[in-house]
Write a protein that holds these residues in place. Structure first.
Motif, mmCIF file in Angstrom:
data_model
loop_
_atom_site.group_PDB
_atom_site.id
_atom_site.type_symbol
_atom_site.label_atom_id
_atom_site.label_comp_id
_atom_site.label_asym_id
_atom_site.label_seq_id
_atom_site.Cartn_x
_atom_site.Cartn_y
_atom_site.Cartn_z
ATOM 1 N N MET A 90 -86.405 14.049 56.827
ATOM 2 C CA MET A 90 -85.601 12.876 56.521
ATOM 3 C C MET A 90 -86.320 11.624 57.028
ATOM 4 S SD MET A 90 -81.774 11.726 57.794
ATOM 5 C CE MET A 90 -81.217 13.380 57.804
ATOM 6 N N ILE A 91 -86.272 10.584 56.222
ATOM 7 C CA ILE A 91 -86.820 9.289 56.619
ATOM 8 C C ILE A 91 -85.639 8.345 56.817
ATOM 9 C CG2 ILE A 91 -88.158 7.291 55.844
ATOM 10 C CD1 ILE A 91 -89.965 9.171 54.320
ATOM 11 N N GLN A 92 -85.652 7.607 57.934
ATOM 12 C CA GLN A 92 -84.622 6.610 58.188
ATOM 13 C C GLN A 92 -85.293 5.264 58.424
ATOM 14 O OE1 GLN A 92 -82.711 8.785 61.523
ATOM 15 N NE2 GLN A 92 -80.879 8.735 60.233
ATOM 16 N N TRP A 93 -84.566 4.186 58.117
ATOM 17 C CA TRP A 93 -85.117 2.865 58.334
ATOM 18 C C TRP A 93 -84.012 1.877 58.659
ATOM 19 C CZ3 TRP A 93 -84.635 5.096 53.527
ATOM 20 C CH2 TRP A 93 -83.833 4.432 52.610
ATOM 21 N N SER A 94 -84.421 0.787 59.294
ATOM 22 C CA SER A 94 -83.524 -0.338 59.541
ATOM 23 C C SER A 94 -84.398 -1.574 59.732
ATOM 24 C CB SER A 94 -82.662 -0.110 60.778
ATOM 25 O OG SER A 94 -81.739 -1.177 60.907
ATOM 26 N N LYS A 95 -84.119 -2.593 58.957
ATOM 27 C CA LYS A 95 -84.909 -3.825 59.019
ATOM 28 C C LYS A 95 -83.954 -5.004 58.994
ATOM 29 C CE LYS A 95 -88.769 -6.235 58.528
ATOM 30 N NZ LYS A 95 -89.850 -6.202 59.481
ATOM 31 N N GLU A 96 -84.192 -5.951 59.871
ATOM 32 C CA GLU A 96 -83.334 -7.130 59.983
ATOM 33 C C GLU A 96 -84.181 -8.379 59.808
ATOM 34 O OE1 GLU A 96 -80.913 -9.081 63.663
ATOM 35 O OE2 GLU A 96 -80.584 -6.932 63.315
ATOM 36 N N ILE A 97 -83.719 -9.294 58.942
ATOM 37 C CA ILE A 97 -84.418 -10.580 58.814
ATOM 38 C C ILE A 97 -83.388 -11.708 58.707
ATOM 39 C CG2 ILE A 97 -86.461 -9.595 57.661
ATOM 40 C CD1 ILE A 97 -85.484 -11.107 55.105
ATOM 41 N N THR A 131 -78.110 -13.380 58.420
ATOM 42 C CA THR A 131 -78.916 -12.231 58.822
ATOM 43 C C THR A 131 -78.681 -11.115 57.809
ATOM 44 O OG1 THR A 131 -78.786 -12.801 61.162
ATOM 45 C CG2 THR A 131 -79.319 -10.512 60.642
ATOM 46 N N LEU A 132 -79.769 -10.562 57.286
ATOM 47 C CA LEU A 132 -79.706 -9.393 56.405
ATOM 48 C C LEU A 132 -80.167 -8.193 57.213
ATOM 49 C CD1 LEU A 132 -79.708 -7.679 53.737
ATOM 50 C CD2 LEU A 132 -82.007 -8.581 53.319
ATOM 51 N N ILE A 133 -79.343 -7.152 57.228
ATOM 52 C CA ILE A 133 -79.734 -5.881 57.849
ATOM 53 C C ILE A 133 -79.735 -4.847 56.727
ATOM 54 C CG2 ILE A 133 -79.217 -4.126 59.594
ATOM 55 C CD1 ILE A 133 -77.415 -6.405 60.915
ATOM 56 N N TYR A 134 -80.913 -4.306 56.461
ATOM 57 C CA TYR A 134 -81.087 -3.297 55.411
ATOM 58 C C TYR A 134 -81.453 -1.996 56.105
ATOM 59 C CZ TYR A 134 -83.376 -0.853 51.492
ATOM 60 O OH TYR A 134 -83.760 0.071 50.540
ATOM 61 N N SER A 135 -80.609 -0.988 55.949
ATOM 62 C CA SER A 135 -80.895 0.285 56.599
ATOM 63 C C SER A 135 -80.569 1.418 55.645
ATOM 64 C CB SER A 135 -80.087 0.423 57.896
ATOM 65 O OG SER A 135 -78.706 0.337 57.627
ATOM 66 N N LEU A 160 -88.917 20.806 47.244
ATOM 67 C CA LEU A 160 -89.750 19.766 46.634
ATOM 68 C C LEU A 160 -89.480 18.402 47.278
ATOM 69 C CD1 LEU A 160 -91.754 18.907 44.397
ATOM 70 C CD2 LEU A 160 -89.752 18.500 42.943
ATOM 71 N N GLY A 161 -88.204 18.075 47.445
ATOM 72 C CA GLY A 161 -87.846 16.794 48.048
ATOM 73 C C GLY A 161 -88.360 16.656 49.465
ATOM 74 N N ARG A 162 -88.194 17.712 50.260
ATOM 75 C CA ARG A 162 -88.670 17.656 51.656
ATOM 76 C C ARG A 162 -90.193 17.540 51.703
ATOM 77 N NH1 ARG A 162 -84.300 21.268 51.966
ATOM 78 N NH2 ARG A 162 -85.627 23.108 51.805
ATOM 79 N N ALA A 163 -90.876 18.272 50.838
ATOM 80 C CA ALA A 163 -92.348 18.212 50.813
ATOM 81 C C ALA A 163 -92.824 16.819 50.402
ATOM 82 C CB ALA A 163 -92.899 19.263 49.849
ATOM 83 N N MET A 164 -92.180 16.244 49.400
ATOM 84 C CA MET A 164 -92.589 14.912 48.934
ATOM 85 C C MET A 164 -92.348 13.843 50.002
ATOM 86 S SD MET A 164 -91.538 15.012 44.920
ATOM 87 C CE MET A 164 -92.135 13.374 44.542
ATOM 88 N N LEU A 165 -91.262 13.965 50.772
ATOM 89 C CA LEU A 165 -91.018 13.008 51.844
ATOM 90 C C LEU A 165 -92.105 13.088 52.906
ATOM 91 C CD1 LEU A 165 -87.175 12.976 52.539
ATOM 92 C CD2 LEU A 165 -88.566 11.251 51.405
ATOM 93 N N LYS A 166 -92.524 14.322 53.223
ATOM 94 C CA LYS A 166 -93.596 14.479 54.220
ATOM 95 C C LYS A 166 -94.887 13.840 53.720
ATOM 96 C CE LYS A 166 -92.104 18.380 56.934
ATOM 97 N NZ LYS A 166 -91.573 19.683 56.625
ATOM 98 N N LEU A 167 -95.191 14.021 52.424
ATOM 99 C CA LEU A 167 -96.412 13.461 51.853
ATOM 100 C C LEU A 167 -96.343 11.943 51.735
ATOM 101 C CD1 LEU A 167 -97.088 16.064 49.019
ATOM 102 C CD2 LEU A 167 -98.390 15.768 51.134
ATOM 103 N N GLY A 168 -95.153 11.432 51.412
ATOM 104 C CA GLY A 168 -94.986 9.990 51.205
ATOM 105 C C GLY A 168 -95.268 9.181 52.448
ATOM 106 N N LYS A 201 -94.367 7.531 56.474
ATOM 107 C CA LYS A 201 -93.591 6.411 56.996
ATOM 108 C C LYS A 201 -94.178 5.057 56.597
ATOM 109 C CE LYS A 201 -90.864 7.809 60.973
ATOM 110 N NZ LYS A 201 -89.770 8.219 60.160
ATOM 111 N N LYS A 202 -95.516 4.973 56.539
ATOM 112 C CA LYS A 202 -96.155 3.700 56.227
ATOM 113 C C LYS A 202 -95.741 3.195 54.849
ATOM 114 C CE LYS A 202 -100.352 2.256 58.537
ATOM 115 N NZ LYS A 202 -99.857 2.519 59.853
ATOM 116 N N ASN A 203 -95.740 4.085 53.866
ATOM 117 C CA ASN A 203 -95.342 3.705 52.513
ATOM 118 C C ASN A 203 -93.882 3.267 52.503
ATOM 119 O OD1 ASN A 203 -95.732 3.436 49.655
ATOM 120 N ND2 ASN A 203 -94.512 5.296 49.424
ATOM 121 N N ASN A 204 -93.021 3.989 53.204
ATOM 122 C CA ASN A 204 -91.602 3.624 53.257
ATOM 123 C C ASN A 204 -91.414 2.264 53.919
ATOM 124 O OD1 ASN A 204 -88.807 4.583 52.685
ATOM 125 N ND2 ASN A 204 -88.610 4.209 54.877
ATOM 126 N N GLU A 205 -92.168 2.002 54.992
ATOM 127 C CA GLU A 205 -92.093 0.703 55.666
ATOM 128 C C GLU A 205 -92.456 -0.428 54.727
ATOM 129 O OE1 GLU A 205 -94.155 0.121 59.466
ATOM 130 O OE2 GLU A 205 -93.227 2.001 60.130
#
Length: 151
Positions: free
Chosen positions: A1-8, A106-110, A119-127, A129-133
């Motif tokens: 699983m990939i999680q993110w949170s970005k605030e600007i 303030t925008l918080i996108y998470s 397939l989904g789990r394998a693709m997330l591993k290949l994708g 964190k840098k690409n998601n960021e």
């Protein structure tokens, strides 16, 4: 699983930013969403569903988006959606806007992207964190740029 949170911080009023998340304007901040149409609109918004079509290159995916949280007050705008993409990923995203003053929001996108099969789990591993960021940063910057065009 990939999680993110970005605030600007976006130097404009909260209503201007919120309008970009409206179905008719969604392509301004999500240019790959080539179609966004309501399926069922519920009173109070929560539970409303939309059909979206996303296109990247020649590949098109159509899926159903469900609004699972919603708040719209003068000080805070909040929407959480979820959808399953390509029968491989369960994606939840949250957009929260906080009014700092009449000219600052303030925008918080998470969110999170979970592989729901091998397939989904394998693709997330290949994708990675840098690409998601990069995707997350590009999104919040586009929201800011589009909001500033309207302010």
């Amino acid at each position: 699983m990939i999680q993110w949170s970005k605030e600007i911080m976006i130097p404009t009023d909260i209503e201007t930013v919120w309008e970009l998340f409206d179905g008719e304007q969604i392509q301004r901040i999500m240019p790959n969403v080539v179609e966004h149409k309501p399926i069922e609109i519920k009173e109070g918004v929560i539970g409303s569903t939309y059909q979206q079509t996303y296109q990247e290159g020649k590949r098109k995916e159509t899926y159903v988006v469900t609004i699972i949280e919603y708040e719209n007050t003068d000080q805070r705008k909040h929407e959480k959606i979820e959808f399953v993409l390509a029968k491989a990923f369960k994606i939840q995203t949250t957009f929260t806007l906080l009014k700092e003053n009449d000219q600052q929001t303030t925008l918080i996108y998470s969110g999170q992207n979970e592989g729901i099969n091998f397939l989904g789990r394998a693709m997330l591993k290949l994708g990675g964190k840098k690409n998601n960021e990069k995707v997350v940063n590009d999104f919040v910057n586009l929201v800011r740029d589009e909001a500033l065009k309207d302010s």
